[in-house]
Design a protein around this motif. Structure first.
Motif, PDB file in Angstrom:
ATOM      1  N   THR A 121       0.822  -1.214   0.000  1.00 30.96           N
ATOM      2  CA  THR A 121       0.000   0.000   0.000  1.00 30.96           C
ATOM      3  C   THR A 121       0.852   1.259   0.000  1.00 30.96           C
ATOM      4  O   THR A 121       0.615   2.183  -0.780  1.00 30.96           O
ATOM      5  CB  THR A 121      -0.957   0.001   1.208  1.00 30.96           C
ATOM      6  N   VAL A 122       1.865   1.299   0.875  1.00 33.00           N
ATOM      7  CA  VAL A 122       2.727   2.478   0.964  1.00 33.00           C
ATOM      8  C   VAL A 122       3.493   2.677  -0.331  1.00 33.00           C
ATOM      9  O   VAL A 122       3.579   3.803  -0.844  1.00 33.00           O
ATOM     10  CB  VAL A 122       3.677   2.381   2.181  1.00 33.00           C
ATOM     11  N   LYS A 123       4.041   1.616  -0.891  1.00 29.55           N
ATOM     12  CA  LYS A 123       4.785   1.737  -2.146  1.00 29.55           C
ATOM     13  C   LYS A 123       3.885   2.235  -3.273  1.00 29.55           C
ATOM     14  O   LYS A 123       4.280   3.055  -4.090  1.00 29.55           O
ATOM     15  CB  LYS A 123       5.453   0.414  -2.504  1.00 29.55           C
ATOM     16  N   LYS A 124       2.650   1.762  -3.286  1.00 26.53           N
ATOM     17  CA  LYS A 124       1.698   2.190  -4.318  1.00 26.53           C
ATOM     18  C   LYS A 124       1.376   3.678  -4.156  1.00 26.53           C
ATOM     19  O   LYS A 124       1.350   4.425  -5.131  1.00 26.53           O
ATOM     20  CB  LYS A 124       0.423   1.352  -4.230  1.00 26.53           C
ATOM     21  N   LEU A 125       1.134   4.103  -2.920  1.00 33.39           N
ATOM     22  CA  LEU A 125       0.805   5.502  -2.661  1.00 33.39           C
ATOM     23  C   LEU A 125       1.969   6.438  -2.995  1.00 33.39           C
ATOM     24  O   LEU A 125       1.766   7.561  -3.460  1.00 33.39           O
ATOM     25  CB  LEU A 125       0.405   5.699  -1.199  1.00 33.39           C
ATOM     26  N   CYS A 126       3.175   5.977  -2.742  1.00 30.18           N
ATOM     27  CA  CYS A 126       4.352   6.821  -2.962  1.00 30.18           C
ATOM     28  C   CYS A 126       4.850   6.774  -4.394  1.00 30.18           C
ATOM     29  O   CYS A 126       5.566   7.691  -4.820  1.00 30.18           O
ATOM     30  CB  CYS A 126       5.481   6.412  -2.011  1.00 30.18           C
ATOM     31  N   SER A 127       4.504   5.728  -5.125  1.00 29.89           N
ATOM     32  CA  SER A 127       5.019   5.463  -6.476  1.00 29.89           C
ATOM     33  C   SER A 127       6.514   5.754  -6.505  1.00 29.89           C
ATOM     34  O   SER A 127       7.241   5.260  -5.658  1.00 29.89           O
ATOM     35  CB  SER A 127       4.223   6.244  -7.526  1.00 29.89           C
ATOM     36  N   ASP A 128       6.971   6.544  -7.431  1.00 29.82           N
ATOM     37  CA  ASP A 128       8.403   6.851  -7.512  1.00 29.82           C
ATOM     38  C   ASP A 128       8.714   8.246  -6.976  1.00 29.82           C
ATOM     39  O   ASP A 128       9.830   8.721  -7.078  1.00 29.82           O
ATOM     40  CB  ASP A 128       8.879   6.743  -8.964  1.00 29.82           C
ATOM     41  N   LYS A 129       7.714   8.907  -6.383  1.00 22.51           N
ATOM     42  CA  LYS A 129       7.880  10.284  -5.931  1.00 22.51           C
ATOM     43  C   LYS A 129       8.656  10.392  -4.626  1.00 22.51           C
ATOM     44  O   LYS A 129       9.329  11.376  -4.378  1.00 22.51           O
ATOM     45  CB  LYS A 129       6.513  10.938  -5.752  1.00 22.51           C
ATOM     46  N   LYS A 145      18.756  -1.007  10.620  1.00 22.82           N
ATOM     47  CA  LYS A 145      19.206  -0.286   9.441  1.00 22.82           C
ATOM     48  C   LYS A 145      18.029  -0.196   8.488  1.00 22.82           C
ATOM     49  O   LYS A 145      17.085  -0.987   8.571  1.00 22.82           O
ATOM     50  CB  LYS A 145      20.414  -0.962   8.786  1.00 22.82           C
ATOM     51  N   GLU A 146      18.081   0.770   7.621  1.00 22.68           N
ATOM     52  CA  GLU A 146      17.020   0.944   6.636  1.00 22.68           C
ATOM     53  C   GLU A 146      17.482   0.366   5.304  1.00 22.68           C
ATOM     54  O   GLU A 146      18.604   0.599   4.879  1.00 22.68           O
ATOM     55  CB  GLU A 146      16.692   2.427   6.450  1.00 22.68           C
ATOM     56  N   ILE A 147      16.581  -0.397   4.684  1.00 18.47           N
ATOM     57  CA  ILE A 147      16.861  -0.932   3.363  1.00 18.47           C
ATOM     58  C   ILE A 147      15.724  -0.503   2.443  1.00 18.47           C
ATOM     59  O   ILE A 147      14.637  -0.148   2.898  1.00 18.47           O
ATOM     60  CB  ILE A 147      16.981  -2.483   3.367  1.00 18.47           C
ATOM     61  N   SER A 148      15.968  -0.532   1.165  1.00 15.71           N
ATOM     62  CA  SER A 148      14.932  -0.197   0.204  1.00 15.71           C
ATOM     63  C   SER A 148      13.788  -1.190   0.325  1.00 15.71           C
ATOM     64  O   SER A 148      14.007  -2.401   0.397  1.00 15.71           O
ATOM     65  CB  SER A 148      15.518  -0.208  -1.203  1.00 15.71           C
ATOM     66  N   ALA A 149      12.559  -0.674   0.358  1.00 10.80           N
ATOM     67  CA  ALA A 149      11.397  -1.553   0.509  1.00 10.80           C
ATOM     68  C   ALA A 149      10.975  -2.166  -0.824  1.00 10.80           C
ATOM     69  O   ALA A 149      11.196  -1.651  -1.860  1.00 10.80           O
ATOM     70  CB  ALA A 149      10.240  -0.776   1.113  1.00 10.80           C
TER      71      ALA A 149
END
Length: 149
Positions: A121-129, A145-149
């Motif tokens: 859901t978050v990835k869809k809402l954020c798209s590539d922005k 640590k943070e990794i790319s989702a």
């Protein structure tokens, strides 16, 4: 922060960049940085009663700004890792959401326990922005640590 504000690591953290040059100084709701300190602010019961009294003839011993600062912008030094900012609106005394045009969303971080549905859901809402990352535990040390989702 994750345990207290993000539903035990199931939620998200929104990352913002503050662009105060874009704020309208007359209409803007301004964020205030929370100050962390060892001791409690000194505000007496009498000060509180005077502060909340609507009768303008009642003399206040402390300015409203001091009381607001003591009540809403001070926290124990133990919470300093939060680096919290707070926004207040006194518009008609009604709680509401306010669009802050001087906050630029720069990223979303998903908690350790974020469900696969939350990630999608978050990835869809954020798209590539906006950059979306997810917390993962470190293997050899305490922490994340943070990794790319």
């Amino acid at each position: 922060m994750w345990a207290h504000y993000a539903n035990g690591h199931k939620g998200v953290r929104l990352n913002y960049e503050l662009e105060l040059d874009k704020a309208d100084p007359i209409k803007a709701v301004v964020p205030f940085e929370v100050e962390y300190q060892a001791g409690r602010p000194k505000v007496s019961t009498v000060d509180m009663l005077r502060f909340t009294c609507r009768d303008r003839n009642v003399r206040r011993t402390l300015s409203p700004a001091f009381v607001m600062d003591a009540l809403y912008l001070r926290k124990s030094i133990d919470w300093a890792y939060e680096q919290e900012w707070r926004v207040f609106s006194t518009d008609n005394g009604v709680p509401r959401y306010v669009r802050l045009n001087y906050l630029k969303l720069t990223g979303v971080t998903l908690g350790l326990q974020a469900t696969p549905q939350t990630v999608v859901t978050v990835k869809k809402l954020c798209s590539d922005k906006v950059k979306v990352t997810k917390l993962v535990e470190l293997d050899e040390a305490f922490g994340f640590k943070e990794i790319s989702a």
